[in-house]
Design an enzyme around this catalytic site. Structure first.
Site, PDB file in Angstrom:
ATOM      1  N   LYS A   1       1.503  -9.271   5.877  1.00  0.00           N
ATOM      2  CA  LYS A   1       2.062  -9.875   4.733  1.00  0.00           C
ATOM      3  C   LYS A   1       2.928 -11.305   5.164  1.00  0.00           C
ATOM      4  CE  LYS A   1       2.234  -6.001   2.046  1.00  0.00           C
ATOM      5  NZ  LYS A   1       3.089  -5.250   0.942  1.00  0.00           N
TER       6      LYS A   1
ATOM      7  N   TYR B   1      -3.971  -5.715  -5.996  1.00  0.00           N
ATOM      8  CA  TYR B   1      -3.022  -4.981  -6.719  1.00  0.00           C
ATOM      9  C   TYR B   1      -3.116  -4.657  -8.127  1.00  0.00           C
ATOM     10  CZ  TYR B   1      -0.465  -5.537  -2.031  1.00  0.00           C
ATOM     11  OH  TYR B   1      -0.140  -5.421  -0.807  1.00  0.00           O
TER      12      TYR B   1
ATOM     13  N   PHE C   1       7.926  -4.597 -11.117  1.00  0.00           N
ATOM     14  CA  PHE C   1       8.057  -5.465  -9.754  1.00  0.00           C
ATOM     15  C   PHE C   1       6.744  -6.139  -9.723  1.00  0.00           C
ATOM     16  CE2 PHE C   1       6.607  -1.266  -8.483  1.00  0.00           C
ATOM     17  CZ  PHE C   1       5.548  -1.482  -7.477  1.00  0.00           C
TER      18      PHE C   1
ATOM     19  N   ARG D   1      -2.630   4.313   8.489  1.00  0.00           N
ATOM     20  CA  ARG D   1      -1.607   4.695   7.576  1.00  0.00           C
ATOM     21  C   ARG D   1      -0.429   5.248   8.094  1.00  0.00           C
ATOM     22  NH1 ARG D   1      -1.340   2.648   2.181  1.00  0.00           N
ATOM     23  NH2 ARG D   1      -0.399   4.538   1.445  1.00  0.00           N
TER      24      ARG D   1
ATOM     25  N   THR E   1       5.651   3.384   2.234  1.00  0.00           N
ATOM     26  CA  THR E   1       5.882   2.365   1.347  1.00  0.00           C
ATOM     27  C   THR E   1       7.250   1.694   1.512  1.00  0.00           C
ATOM     28  OG1 THR E   1       4.216   3.129   0.003  1.00  0.00           O
ATOM     29  CG2 THR E   1       5.513   1.026  -0.793  1.00  0.00           C
TER      30      THR E   1
ATOM     31  N   ARG F   1       6.569  -0.040   9.693  1.00  0.00           N
ATOM     32  CA  ARG F   1       7.579  -0.325   8.719  1.00  0.00           C
ATOM     33  C   ARG F   1       9.036   0.143   9.097  1.00  0.00           C
ATOM     34  NH1 ARG F   1       3.415   0.869   3.509  1.00  0.00           N
ATOM     35  NH2 ARG F   1       3.038  -0.944   3.155  1.00  0.00           N
TER      36      ARG F   1
ATOM     37  N   ASN G   1       7.473  -5.492   2.906  1.00  0.00           N
ATOM     38  CA  ASN G   1       7.318  -4.304   3.976  1.00  0.00           C
ATOM     39  C   ASN G   1       6.293  -4.522   4.898  1.00  0.00           C
ATOM     40  OD1 ASN G   1       5.248  -3.887   2.160  1.00  0.00           O
ATOM     41  ND2 ASN G   1       5.662  -1.893   1.573  1.00  0.00           N
TER      42      ASN G   1
ATOM     43  N   HIS H   1      -0.021  -4.508   4.840  1.00  0.00           N
ATOM     44  CA  HIS H   1      -0.779  -3.650   3.813  1.00  0.00           C
ATOM     45  C   HIS H   1      -1.838  -2.938   4.591  1.00  0.00           C
ATOM     46  CE1 HIS H   1      -3.489  -2.293   0.723  1.00  0.00           C
ATOM     47  NE2 HIS H   1      -4.475  -2.908   1.643  1.00  0.00           N
TER      48      HIS H   1
ATOM     49  N   GLU I   1     -12.093  -2.871   0.083  1.00  0.00           N
ATOM     50  CA  GLU I   1     -10.799  -4.066   0.270  1.00  0.00           C
ATOM     51  C   GLU I   1     -11.468  -5.020   1.661  1.00  0.00           C
ATOM     52  OE1 GLU I   1      -7.349  -1.929   1.178  1.00  0.00           O
ATOM     53  OE2 GLU I   1      -6.859  -1.683  -0.886  1.00  0.00           O
TER      54      GLU I   1
HETATM   55  P1  IDP Z   1       1.335   0.628   0.023  1.00  0.00           P
HETATM   56  O1  IDP Z   1       1.396  -0.499   0.536  1.00  0.00           O
HETATM   57  O2  IDP Z   1       2.219   1.741   0.898  1.00  0.00           O
HETATM   58  O3  IDP Z   1      -0.003   1.210   0.065  1.00  0.00           O
HETATM   59  P2  IDP Z   1       1.381   0.649  -2.770  1.00  0.00           P
HETATM   60  O4  IDP Z   1       1.956   1.888  -3.741  1.00  0.00           O
HETATM   61  O5  IDP Z   1      -0.008   0.669  -2.860  1.00  0.00           O
HETATM   62  O6  IDP Z   1       1.990   1.043  -1.276  1.00  0.00           O
HETATM   63  O7  IDP Z   1       2.157  -0.462  -3.322  1.00  0.00           O
HETATM   64  C1  IDP Z   1       1.595  -1.845  -2.741  1.00  0.00           C
HETATM   65  C2  IDP Z   1       2.976  -2.631  -2.563  1.00  0.00           C
HETATM   66  O8  IDP Z   1       3.748  -3.032  -3.644  1.00  0.00           O
HETATM   67  C3  IDP Z   1       3.675  -2.185  -1.387  1.00  0.00           C
HETATM   68  O9  IDP Z   1       3.487  -2.393  -0.196  1.00  0.00           O
HETATM   69  C4  IDP Z   1       4.961  -2.911  -1.818  1.00  0.00           C
HETATM   70  O10 IDP Z   1       4.992  -4.307  -1.205  1.00  0.00           O
HETATM   71  C5  IDP Z   1       5.027  -3.052  -3.487  1.00  0.00           C
HETATM   72  N1  IDP Z   1       5.598  -2.110  -3.901  1.00  0.00           N
HETATM   73  C6  IDP Z   1       5.386  -0.704  -4.100  1.00  0.00           C
HETATM   74  N2  IDP Z   1       6.382  -0.166  -4.833  1.00  0.00           N
HETATM   75  C7  IDP Z   1       7.250  -0.872  -5.159  1.00  0.00           C
HETATM   76  C8  IDP Z   1       8.420  -0.826  -5.606  1.00  0.00           C
HETATM   77  O11 IDP Z   1       8.915   0.216  -6.112  1.00  0.00           O
HETATM   78  N3  IDP Z   1       9.268  -1.822  -5.690  1.00  0.00           N
HETATM   79  C9  IDP Z   1       8.883  -3.085  -5.293  1.00  0.00           C
HETATM   80  N4  IDP Z   1       7.816  -3.279  -4.572  1.00  0.00           N
HETATM   81  C10 IDP Z   1       7.022  -2.150  -4.343  1.00  0.00           C
HETATM   82 MG    MG Z   2      -1.322   0.699  -1.498  1.00  0.00          MG
END
Ligand code: IDP
Ligand code: MG
Length: 157
Positions: free
Chosen positions: A9, A49, A57, A85, A91, A102, A112, A115, A126
């Site tokens: 990222k 996304y 958010f 993963r 996350t 992370r 974080n 991805h 993807e």
């Molecule tokens: P992942 O990246 O672990 O697969 P996802 O739920 O797919 O998690 O969310 C995608 C991205 O959205 C996350 O990597 C993070 O950058 C952001 N994100 C997810 N949940 C939150 C949240 O509760 N607050 C702020 N950003 C979030």
């Molecule tokens: Mg995801």
């Protein structure tokens, strides 16, 4: 061999840790099939996304993914989706275990650093979103036979 998508990222590039992150995947023994720097357009962010577009958010997430270029990587290996993963961690980086990317490199749930695709089905979609077929390379790895056992080679390759 299974393939998965990783995005480094913009926050990781700004912080100067892209090399450390790439090294984690290399050291694990994942093989890079493709890698490139690019900017995520509105269309790509919205598509990538889409599952989060109703979340409060989302505007912050979108801005953070467009704050600079990203590095897209396609890596391959036995059970690569699940393995990547596990390497990436939870996350919310504050809850991610030490030793994960992370867990070691971030304090944030949003910024974080990486991805990673969450299922084999999504990985295929993807990878196609970020790479044209000619940007992915099939090449011989000299060390595969030292990285995998005989039974694994039968099963996964
Ligand atoms: P992942 O990246 O672990 O697969 P996802 O739920 O797919 O998690 O969310 C995608 C991205 O959205 C996350 O990597 C993070 O950058 C952001 N994100 C997810 N949940 C939150 C949240 O509760 N607050 C702020 N950003 C979030
Ligand atoms: Mg995801």
């Amino acid at each position: 061999m299974e393939r998965t998508l990783i995005l480094i990222k913009p926050n990781a590039i700004q912080r100067g840790i892209m090399g450390d992150i790439i090294t984690r995947f290399e050291r694990k023994g994942l093989k890079f099939a493709g890698i490139k720097m690019m900017f995520m357009t509105d269309t790509i962010v919205n598509e990538h996304y889409a599952h989060l577009k109703e979340r409060p958010f989302f505007p912050y997430l979108k801005a953070s993914m467009q704050a600079g270029p990203i590095i897209a990587c396609c890596v391959e290996g036995a059970e690569a989706v699940e393995t990547v993963r596990l390497l990436v961690g939870a996350t919310n980086s504050r809850k991610a275990l030490p030793g994960t990317i992370r867990g070691d490199f971030s304090m944030s749930g949003e910024q974080n650093v990486v991805h990673a695709s969450d299922s084999v089905e999504n990985a295929l979609i993807e990878i196609g979103r970020f790479f044209a077929p000619e940007e992915l390379y099939d090449y011989e790895s000299a060390v595969t036979r030292f990285e995998y056992g005989g039974e694994e080679s039968q099963k996964f390759m």
